[in-house]
Design an enzyme around this catalytic site. Structure first.
Site, PDB file in Angstrom:
ATOM      1  N   ARG A  22      13.947  58.272  35.527  1.00 35.70           N
ATOM      2  CA  ARG A  22      12.978  57.260  35.074  1.00 35.70           C
ATOM      3  C   ARG A  22      11.919  57.969  34.248  1.00 35.70           C
ATOM      4  O   ARG A  22      11.612  59.144  34.472  1.00 35.70           O
ATOM      5  CB  ARG A  22      12.345  56.568  36.290  1.00 35.70           C
ATOM      6  CG  ARG A  22      11.404  55.404  35.939  1.00 35.70           C
ATOM      7  CD  ARG A  22      12.184  54.191  35.484  1.00 35.70           C
ATOM      8  NE  ARG A  22      11.346  52.983  35.444  1.00 35.70           N
ATOM      9  CZ  ARG A  22      10.785  52.501  34.350  1.00 35.70           C
ATOM     10  NH1 ARG A  22      10.926  53.130  33.198  1.00 35.70           N
ATOM     11  NH2 ARG A  22      10.074  51.383  34.407  1.00 35.70           N
ATOM     12  N   GLU A  89      22.678  52.606  33.969  1.00 32.97           N
ATOM     13  CA  GLU A  89      23.084  54.000  33.763  1.00 32.97           C
ATOM     14  C   GLU A  89      23.693  54.569  35.036  1.00 32.97           C
ATOM     15  O   GLU A  89      24.741  55.218  35.019  1.00 32.97           O
ATOM     16  CB  GLU A  89      21.854  54.802  33.350  1.00 32.97           C
ATOM     17  CG  GLU A  89      22.095  56.241  32.978  1.00 32.97           C
ATOM     18  CD  GLU A  89      20.801  56.890  32.523  1.00 32.97           C
ATOM     19  OE1 GLU A  89      20.418  56.695  31.348  1.00 32.97           O
ATOM     20  OE2 GLU A  89      20.149  57.563  33.351  1.00 32.97           O
TER      21      GLU A  89
END
Length: 352
Positions: A22, A89
């Site tokens: 992230r 992802e």
């Protein structure tokens, strides 16, 4: 965690490592990790530089990078699940690599149970995903399953163990249990020894011992997977024994992997008899007992004697921190794993 790198003879990989993370970790933890990997000059690492736009789907280039990577390191941080991009992802990483010991989760200031069960900040993220109605229930379920599956993998929790440290402004993978240090065991003398005895028809029971964190479990998982791929064994069944063995749990774990189903009312003796029958009925079964702390009576579990295992072309591998356990269990081969040198810690990543 256990990461095994497929041979390059089977496929040429564009990247050695794919980093999933992230944005909150980009300029700290992840950037230092990336620099450390790249500084070797031998590990090609993919780190996405695209700026994320709200509502934008994961790019085809990113999907291709995942498919072209030998392994993935997933940095699960508090806000990881708030990004649909990250969740897509992750789902792609698991689809491409799961089951081949190529994924290493790093739990960065998050509890693995929060990832597994979507609690804390992960629960808050899913509440927002549900409220904005942009994503279908099927998509949300796919993301939840991906988080559960990655949390079920053996990884590293930065809250409990100091695998990483800063030294003179540089990021170092410094612990004996750091990911890269453990991976090196897959290319060392322990691997060579275990490969040799695995093929020796006269050796039925193998003990692998060494201090905690040197990579015994990783090594055995890798060799077991290779044995299966090469047709040396038909089945690999594995159970963790632990300090206080839970007999019924061990029996159930092994039975599940053989396709046997126990009834709740069955006694341990009855379970042992059925498990014994199932193993003896099979052929070329590799049984792995991990983290053995004391001598255990194999017959109480339902594991045949060494002579019986030899008769059905099967083998037993156990791991322990104690050499005397290997002797008390009468292992015919004993393999010691030493601690790792930093000089050799990168070998597996660049194995060609």
């Amino acid at each position: 965690m256990a990461l095994s790198i497929p041979s390059a003879s089977a496929r040429q990989w564009k990247y050695d490592v794919f980093l999933s993370f992230r944005g909150e970790t980009r300029h700290g933890f992840v950037s230092h990790l990336y620099d450390e990997l790249e500084s070797t000059g031998r590990i090609k690492t993919f780190m996405n530089e695209e700026k994320l736009e709200v509502g934008k789907a994961i790019s085809p280039n990113l999907l291709m990078a995942i498919e072209e990577s030998r392994l993935a390191i997933v940095v699960l941080s508090p806000n990881y699940a708030s990004s649909p991009w990250c969740l897509d992802e992750l789902a792609k990483v698991l689809q491409s690599m799961e089951g081949r010991d190529r994924i290493l989760p790093i739990f960065y200031h998050v509890d693995p149970s929060h990832v597994r069960h979507q609690l804390g900040s992960f629960a808050e993220a899913f509440t927002k995903h549900e409220e904005n109605s942009r994503h279908s229930k099927e998509k949300l379920d796919q993301w939840r399953l991906a988080l559960k599956n990655v949390a079920d993998l053996s990884g590293w929790d930065t809250k409990n163990c100091r695998y990483f440290k800063f030294h003179h402004g540089l990021f170092q993978l410094s612990s004996k249990r750091s990911p890269l240090m453990i991976l090196n065991q897959l290319d060392g003398p322990g691997m060579t020894s275990l490969r040799h005895v695995r093929k020796d028809d006269e050796i039925t029971a193998i003990g692998v011992y060494g201090m905690g964190g040197v990579g015994k479990t990783t090594l055995v998982k890798h060799v077991s997977a290779q044995a299966r791929e090469l047709g040396l064994v038909n089945y690999v069944i594995r159970a963790v024994v632990g300090q206080i063995p839970e007999l019924r749990n061990i029996q159930g774990t092994l039975a599940d992997q053989l396709g046997l189903k126990f009834k709740k009312e069955e006694t341990e003796i009855r379970r042992a008899a059925r498990l014994l029958e199932g193993i003896m009925r099979g052929n070329k079964i590799l049984i792995v007992l991990d983290n053995v702390w004391q001598r255990i009576n194999l017959s109480r579990i339902g594991i045949p004697s060494y002579n019986e295992l030899h008769g059905c072309n099967s083998k037993l591998i156990l791991t322990s921190t104690r050499m005397n356990i290997c002797y008390s269990m009468e292992c015919q081969a004993r393999i010691h794993l030493d601690t790792l040198s930093e000089e050799d810690s990168w070998n597996l990543f660049v194995e060609k």
